[in-house]
Write an enzyme that holds these catalytic residues in place. Structure first.
Site, PDB file in Angstrom:
ATOM      1  N   ASP A 298       0.787  -1.277   0.134  1.00 39.05           N
ATOM      2  CA  ASP A 298       0.051   0.138  -0.087  1.00 39.05           C
ATOM      3  C   ASP A 298       0.826   1.272  -0.187  1.00 39.05           C
ATOM      4  O   ASP A 298       1.931   1.316   0.639  1.00 39.05           O
ATOM      5  CB  ASP A 298      -0.829  -0.091   1.256  1.00 39.05           C
ATOM      6  CG  ASP A 298      -1.642   1.265   1.338  1.00 39.05           C
ATOM      7  OD1 ASP A 298      -2.706   1.394   0.538  1.00 39.05           O
ATOM      8  OD2 ASP A 298      -1.690   2.036   2.436  1.00 39.05           O
TER       9      ASP A 298
ATOM     10  N   GLU B  45       1.177  -0.650  -5.146  1.00 42.37           N
ATOM     11  CA  GLU B  45       0.075   0.554  -5.229  1.00 42.37           C
ATOM     12  C   GLU B  45       0.939   2.122  -5.242  1.00 42.37           C
ATOM     13  O   GLU B  45       1.029   2.665  -3.890  1.00 42.37           O
ATOM     14  CB  GLU B  45      -0.812   0.545  -4.417  1.00 42.37           C
ATOM     15  CG  GLU B  45      -1.924   1.505  -4.719  1.00 42.37           C
ATOM     16  CD  GLU B  45      -2.193   2.519  -3.645  1.00 42.37           C
ATOM     17  OE1 GLU B  45      -2.646   3.561  -4.134  1.00 42.37           O
ATOM     18  OE2 GLU B  45      -1.513   2.587  -2.603  1.00 42.37           O
TER      19      GLU B  45
END
Length: 633
Positions: free
Chosen positions: A305, A359
């Protein structure tokens, strides 16, 4: 605990540090008990407290066994599955109660204590066939279509309670399989105190959340996925952690897991703290954690993330705010760059078939290049540029799209620069952003047609695919993280049509090598016509590894139907329409190409032949070349 384990931990190279630190059932001098070990270099004293000693740590002190701050204690009077915390006496004589950073289980929120383990898990995995297939699986030339899910709001019981991991194995897994997905991606499942953080503000990095059941229950869920040929990817959050007093923040009274510099540590946007990526013990903690999920729970991949927030020191600092710089005067977090490269090198050395996905919202090059070539070492990167451009384009009224045609075609300028995954994720349907359907312009029919077109274009575009749950229902409402999906929508024909469309699109994709075999190779894609701005129609080719096995793809981003539309093709012969998003069973108008189309010996779009087709409104049509038989038919 060996001296070598301790040494490696302090060098940042103990990649199974969870076996050394935390609470473990141990036999010592013929007695069975629990060994507690924790890293707390600034502490004066460390004790174990819980109901077993009425939260008075004087009876259960730990001993400091290294100058670097490892504390250990062995106790035979603490039972299995008992709650506990570390009572830490800081250097200024303050007392704090901390959950165990390496705990394998925590109390159900809002309670925050750690839980001692019971006997070693007796769970017997049944995914041997899956693991064997993974050894020969090539993710780059294979179809990957991911269903992203938040377990707490996919579906709930009538009482409002969550489904358990085992119940989800019986409900979610067959549902995802029926829709034709290859993987499920789960929002973070590490323990977190606040439901509305969706798991992105973690307090227990090694503890699978008890919201949905036990450790073995989660293993059962993953096992059921694998036995149904579905891989499992989990969102992982190494970029920051929450500030709750019972967790990692100033763990032993001073900055330990976070940067000592409070400006560098602060993640202002999220109200969290950044890990100190340059500290060896933190590297051992985080790299071990990634391997722990892959090995202990047989997870197939990790989506890392907010990579950009790790890589850039001033990621969430605005103009006028104090900025920080590295030793060379740049804004890159050099320690984070080194940590990520180390993370990927170690993961692939232990788990060579893992999926490591970034990401990353930055334009940093070489994210998916190997570390020896100067890259970060991921094997896939989320294509945030494609996602942002396409949603911005699709939100335009069809008559205005010709003024924004570059948003539709720009991604092909860089599509082979990384191994990309195309996401339509939860972040795009949260509060204030509208659902995907609600982003679409026009009347109701046009909204649904636009949504089908968006999905079809995503599957035809090079790159792997991801869709957040609810996208298959065409929800009008944004994602409601406190409520289940709007399942009642399937009672309405247009929504049911989208559901059928996603299922057929996935299955079509799975059986069509042209759409995935050369996702990351330039020869897998070629423009036919990117320039028809006035009509907002594009045409391109997708190829497989077999010669003359390719698709002709035509996308129309206006509600106008075009007849006898000329499209250049490479080979003389006949072309058959094999997919059309305007089919009536999907909710379309039925403007399909029902018969085969013979090519004309006239150059068009720079190709030696052309076909004449019907271009359906707000739709994608896909044609396949079929060689003529000996009689020319």
């Amino acid at each position: 605990m060996s001296e070598q384990d301790i040494y490696l931990f302090h060098q940042g190279t103990n990649y199974q540090s969870y076996k050394m630190l935390g609470c473990h059932i141990t036999e010592w001098e013929g007695k069975r008990g629990h060994r507690f070990s924790v890293w707390a270099p600034h502490a004066q004293e460390v004790r174990i407290v819980g109901d077993f000693n009425h939260w008075n740590g004087n009876t259960h002190p730990l001993e400091k066994v290294t100058n670097e701050g490892i504390w250990i204690g062995f106790f035979t009077d603490i039972s299995d599955s008992t709650i506990y915390k570390y009572e830490i006496i800081t250097s200024d004589n303050q007392v704090s109660l901390k959950a165990d950073p390496y705990a394998l289980q925590s109390e159900l929120r809002p309670r925050t204590a750690s839980v001692t383990p019971a006997e070693k898990s007796a769970y017997e995995w049944k995914d041997q066939d899956w693991k064997a297939r993974k050894e020969t699986f090539d993710p780059y030339s294979s179809p990957i279509s991911i269903y992203e899910a938040h377990l707490g709001s996919w579906k709930t019981k009538e009482s409002g309670e969550f489904f358990t991991y085992r119940e989800l194995a019986e409900e979610l897994v067959p549902y995802v399989k029926s829709l034709g997905y290859t993987h499920i991606e789960l929002l973070p499942l590490a323990e977190h105190p606040f439901d509305l953080s969706w798991g992105y503000q973690i307090t227990g990095y090694y503890a699978v959340t008890t919201r949905y059941g036990s450790r073995d229950d989660f293993k059962y869920f993953v096992d059921e996925c694998h036995q149904n040929n579905i891989g499992v990817i989990m969102d992982w959050v190494p970029g920051h952690f929450c500030k709750d007093d019972f967790a990692l923040r100033e763990f032993d009274g001073k900055a330990l897991y976070e940067y000592r510099d409070p400006v560098k540590a602060e993640k202002r946007t999220w109200g969290t703290l950044a890990f100190d990526f340059g500290r060896p013990e933190v590297q051992s903690f985080l790299v071990s954690n990634a391997l722990f999920w892959l090995q202990e729970y047989h997870i197939d991949g990790i989506r890392v993330d907010a990579v950009a927030s790790m890589l850039y020191l001033n990621f969430d600092r605005h103009d006028g705010e104090e900025k920080i710089f590295n030793s060379s005067g740049g804004e890159e977090n050099l320690e984070a760059f080194a940590f990520i490269r180390k993370l990927n090198e170690v993961v692939f050395s232990y788990e060579p078939n893992a999926l490591m996905m970034a990401e990353d919202s930055s334009d940093l090059p070489l994210v998916t290049a190997p570390t020896y070539a100067g890259g970060l070492g991921f094997n896939f990167k989320w294509n945030m540029g494609w996602m942002n451009d396409m949603l911005k384009y699709m939100e335009e009224e069809s008559g205005n799209r010709k003024w924004h045609h570059h948003l539709l075609t720009f991604s092909f300028m860089y599509t082979n620069s990384e191994n990309f995954l195309l996401p339509l994720s939860h972040d795009e349907v949260v509060h204030g952003k509208k659902s995907l359907l609600d982003k679409m312009p026009g009347d109701q029919w046009q909204q649904f047609a636009n949504l089908r077109l968006l999905y079809g274009y995503m599957f035809a575009h090079p790159g792997k695919k991801l869709l957040f749950m609810g996208g298959e229902l065409a929800q009008y409402a944004e994602w409601k993280d406190k409520e289940q999906l709007d399942w009642h929508l399937l009672d309405y024909p247009l929504h049911e049509g989208i559901y059928k469309y996603i299922s057929e699109l996935n299955h079509f994709y799975m059986g069509t090598p042209e759409l995935f075999e050369m996702d990351h190779r330039p020869e897998g894609f070629e423009w036919i016509d990117p320039h028809n701005i006035d009509q907002s129609i594009i045409a391109f080719r997708r190829r497989s590894m077999q010669p003359e096995k390719e698709l002709i793809i035509v996308c129309n981003f206006t509600p106008n139907t075009h007849f006898d539309y000329k499209v250049g093709v490479p080979f003389a012969g006949k072309y058959e329409e094999i997919f059309n998003s305007d089919r009536k069973e999907f909710g379309g108008s039925g403007q399909i190409n029902g018969s085969e189309h013979f090519s004309f010996q006239e150059k068009w779009h720079g190709l030696p032949q052309h076909i004449k087709i019907k271009v359906p409104p707000l739709a994608i049509a896909i044609f396949k070349f079929k060689q003529l038989d000996e009689e020319g038919s």
